[in-house]
Design an enzyme around this catalytic site. Structure first.
Site, mmCIF file in Angstrom:
data_model
loop_
_atom_site.group_PDB
_atom_site.id
_atom_site.type_symbol
_atom_site.label_atom_id
_atom_site.label_comp_id
_atom_site.label_asym_id
_atom_site.label_seq_id
_atom_site.Cartn_x
_atom_site.Cartn_y
_atom_site.Cartn_z
ATOM 1 N N SER A 1 39.245 -23.181 45.330
ATOM 2 C CA SER A 1 39.267 -22.397 43.986
ATOM 3 C C SER A 1 38.498 -21.068 44.295
ATOM 4 O O SER A 1 38.666 -19.990 43.471
ATOM 5 C CB SER A 1 38.559 -23.323 42.943
ATOM 6 O OG SER A 1 37.297 -23.835 43.204
ATOM 7 N N CYS A 2 37.435 -21.098 45.158
ATOM 8 C CA CYS A 2 36.646 -19.926 45.074
ATOM 9 C C CYS A 2 36.226 -19.799 46.576
ATOM 10 O O CYS A 2 35.247 -20.584 46.946
ATOM 11 C CB CYS A 2 35.373 -20.127 44.078
ATOM 12 S SG CYS A 2 34.359 -18.620 44.100
ATOM 13 N N GLY A 3 36.368 -18.779 47.125
ATOM 14 C CA GLY A 3 35.960 -18.442 48.717
ATOM 15 C C GLY A 3 34.499 -17.998 48.692
ATOM 16 O O GLY A 3 33.749 -18.163 49.783
#
Length: 277
Positions: free
Chosen positions: A117-119
Site C-alpha cells: 500500500s505504501c512504498g
C-alpha cells in the site's frame, strides 16, 4: 483456492448477500504475493556477491520491469547498459550488473519488508526518501487541451483488465502529449504499478519522459510524484486527491499535478501553464 503460477488473478468461492438471499458465487480476486529483489555485480574471476534489496508485496506479472524500475527510482541504477542480465524465479528477481559498476548502497536505507500500500513505509527516515536523480532533466513546454484530459479515465478503464475482473487493484498509465496510450500496468501496490512502467521504458532507453503524461488510478502520494520526477515526468493526473507533500514535490520539480480527475471535472494543483484553459 486454486492459483496458477504467476497469474495475477485467483478464483474463490464466496457467499453473496443479495437482499435476504444467500447466493454461492465464484469471485475473482487480485493476487498479492511477495517479490524478493536482489542485485549482484559480475566481477571477472570472482563469485557473484548478491545483496537483497527489498521484499515488496506485488501482483505477479512484469516482475523484471518492476525490479528494474524500483532500482532506478531508488537511485541505484540510471541506465539500461548497467544491467548484464536479470534472473527471474517465481517470487524473486536478481538483477546482475556489469563488472564495471561500482555501487554505493549506503543511502539505500529501506527495511527488508515493504507493504503493497505504501512504498515509503519501509524507509528508515524521511531524508532517505529524497533520492537524487542522475538523468538529465528538462522543463518541457507543451500544452494539453483541457477536455482531452477528461478522456483519460475512460481510456484507462477500458484497459484495466484485472481491475474490471476484481475491483481491487491500482493502475498507472503513460500517455504521450497527443493523448495516445503508451503503457499501462496494474498492481496491488500503487508504487509497483509505476515502477513497472518506469522499468519498461528504462529498458527501452526512453528516459527521460519529459514529453509524456502520467495517469494514476488512485491518489497522488509523495512517493509516486517522486518516482515520476526521477523519470523526468512533468505532468501527473490522479483519480484521487494529492497529499500536501505531493503538491510540494510537484512545485519543486515543475510538475503539473491534477487530482480528482473524472470524465466531467478535475482540480489543478500545480503547473496550470501546461493546460489550455
Amino acid at each position: 483456492m486454486i492459483q496458477e503460477k504467476g497469474k495475477p488473478i485467483v478464483s474463490k468461492k464466496i457467499i453473496k448477500i443479495l437482499g435476504d438471499d444467500f447466493v454461492e458465487h465464484t469471485d475473482d480476486i487480485a493476487v498479492e504475493e511477495p517479490l524478493q529483489i536482489s542485485i549482484g555485480v559480475l566481477k571477472v574471476g570472482s563469485p557473484i556477491n548478491n545483496k537483497d534489496i527489498s521484499i515488496t508485496m506485488r501482483t505477479p506479472g512484469h516482475d523484471r520491469d518492476l525490479a528494474i524500475g524500483f532500482l532506478f527510482t531508488e537511485g541505484i541504477i540510471m541506465a539500461s547498459h548497467q544491467i548484464k542480465r536479470v534472473i527471474l524465479d517465481e517470487n524473486s528477481v536478481n538483477v546482475q550488473l556489469n563488472d564495471s559498476e561500482n555501487l554505493d548502497l549506503s543511502k539505500l536505507e529501506r527495511h527488508v519488508y515493504t507493504s503493497s500500500s505504501c512504498g515509503v513505509c519501509g524507509k528508515a527516515s524521511i531524508e532517505a526518501i529524497k533520492t537524487v536523480c542522475r538523468i538529465p532533466l528538462s522543463s518541457p513546454i507543451f500544452q494539453i487541451e483541457k477536455n482531452l484530459i477528461k478522456s483519460f479515465p475512460s481510456i484507462l478503464q477500458q484497459e484495466q483488465n484485472i481491475f474490471n475482473n476484481t475491483g481491487g487493484i491500482h493502475a498507472a498509465a503513460l500517455f504521450n502529449i497527443q493523448g495516445e496510450l503508451i503503457a499501462m500496468r496494474e498492481d496491488v501496490g500503487r508504487h509497483n504499478a509505476l515502477d513497472k512502467i518506469i522499468g519498461q521504458v528504462l529498458t527501452e532507453d526512453l528516459l527521460p519522459l519529459d514529453q509524456h503524461l502520467l495517469f494514476l488510478s488512485g491518489r497522488a502520494s509523495f512517493e509516486l510524484v517522486q518516482k515520476a520526477a526521477m523519470a523526468g515526468i512533468h505532468f501527473i493526473m490522479a483519480v484521487g486527491a494529492p497529499s500536501s507533500l505531493a503538491v510540494e514535490m510537484a512545485l519543486e520539480h515543475d510538475i503539473t499535478l491534477i487530482g480528482f480527475l473524472n470524465k466531467t471535472r478535475y482540480n489543478i494543483y500545480t503547473g496550470s501553464n501546461r493546460i489550455k484553459i
